[in-house]
Design a protein around this motif. Structure first.
Motif: not given
Length: 397
Positions: A321-334, A280-285
């Protein structure tokens, strides 16, 4: 004279202790005989010897094969192996501690020429950074890359700029220093949209249920599950850090949302690897994002890794739909970059505020706007036109 004894001593009986071992041995023999006759019904004789099958070791039914061997039948045990999707909510926040405000002009790949870059540097009056598009959606690299896929498929830049980009960055820094100005340089690369790589080898492309490479108005898409694609992006990021960039921004790290005409079946994507769970898009992205962040975890504190978010739902939760999650991204990315406008970017900031546990949300959430400077936020990116460059640094009325 003999002494008369009033009492006579009785005679003592002699005790025979040798009979004790005899009794014990006799008892053991009796037990063995009893066990022997009582266990005969559990004995199974075959050509290989005699086996004793106690109750519970086999079913009441036994079978004998063609050679006369007794086949033991045990109770069947049903086992089931269950695979579950990864739980990204348990990821620990590690990024953003050293993020400082960025106020940047975006410079597209077509404008990456020495003279133009020096002009952009001169116009940084109100800003402190330039973002250079080093890998657009075409997949063309603006430098001579030594990454595995770039070498194998001849993707590295063939222009003069490709071999001189590092000296140009140094020249830009020196020019800024001469004006008593410090410049921050970031590189932007497209991850999952890449016309060149997809056209040169379809094993990296995202395929449709008809077997064709998936293409839309944005370009040709790569498979976000493909490990080689993920490793390729991580290698490109490291090369850009080594070249001298302070930050690398991952754009197009998302899954396409494909629809067909009314009445047609939805697009079913085919991926380049077998998976234990339903793709699914979430696990892919999110898996892609975790992989690249882990690969670059050894970067220095002065090398920042950031990512774009492309939908409003993704700012607060999984966008299925597009698989993104800013909650996760903010943990990993500056930083998280988001294309928005002057009217709604403050609401977008409120959406991500609760997800920022390290650093300041105003520094780490970066609105990307066209022809407008959002001075209320400490970080922003301006996408301007040639006309607006002349007035860059003036407050919008």
């Amino acid at each position: 004279m003999a002494r008369n004894q009033e009492f006579y001593k009785g005679s003592r009986k002699k005790r025979n202790y040798a009979i004790v071992p005899f009794v014990i041995v006799l008892g053991l023999l009796a037990v063995i005989v009893v066990l022997f006759y009582s266990m005969q019904k559990y004995a199974v004789i075959s050509k290989d010897g005699v086996d004793v099958l106690l109750p519970g070791m086999e079913r009441e039914e036994t079978t004998i094969d063609s050679e006369g061997n007794v086949v033991r039948v045990f109770d069947e045990v049903t086992t089931e192996l269950v695979f579950t999707e990864p739980d990204y909510s348990r990821v620990t926040a590690t990024a953003g501690r050293y993020a400082t405000p960025i106020k940047a002009i975006f410079v597209g790949a077509d404008e990456l020429k020495r003279d133009l870059l020096l002009k952009y540097e001169e116009r940084l009056n109100d800003g402190n950074a330039l973002i250079l598009e080093m890998k657009p959606r075409t997949g063309r690299l603006m430098w001579q890359s030594e990454s595995d896929l770039a070498v194998s498929y001849g993707i590295g830049s063939s222009s003069d700029l490709g071999s001189t980009m590092a000296p140009i960055l140094t020249e830009m820094r020196e020019a800024a220093a001469a004006r008593n100005h410090e410049i921050y340089l970031a590189a932007q690369i497209s991850c999952c949209i890449d016309d060149v790589l997809a056209s040169r080898s379809d094993k990296f492309a995202l395929r449709t249920d008809y077997g064709a490479n998936y293409t839309d108005d944005n370009g040709t898409w790569l498979d976000p599950y493909n490990v080689d694609v993920r490793h390729y992006i991580a290698q490109l990021v490291q090369e850009l850090f080594d070249m001298g960039f302070d930050e690398v921004i991952l754009a197009d790290l998302l899954h396409p949302t494909a629809t067909r005409e009314e009445g047609e079946d939805p697009v079913v994507f085919q991926y380049s690897r077998e998976m234990s769970t339903t793709p699914n898009p979430v696990t892919a992205v999110c898996g892609f994002a975790v992989y690249v962040a882990d690969e670059l975890s050894g970067r220095t504190r002065n090398q920042r890794l950031s990512v774009y978010v492309d939908s409003a739902p993704a700012l607060v939760r999984n966008d299925t739909d597009n698989g993104q999650n800013a909650v996760l991204f903010l943990k990993l990315y500056d930083r998280v970059y988001y294309r928005t406008d002057r009217y709604v970017y403050s609401y977008n900031l409120e959406d991500v505020q609760g997800s920022v546990t390290i650093g300041k949300a105003q520094d780490r959430f970066v609105p990307v706007v066209i022809n407008y400077l959002p001075h209320e936020n400490s970080s922003w990116v301006l996408i301007d036109t040639e006309t607006d460059m002349a007035t860059f640094g003036q407050t919008d009325e």
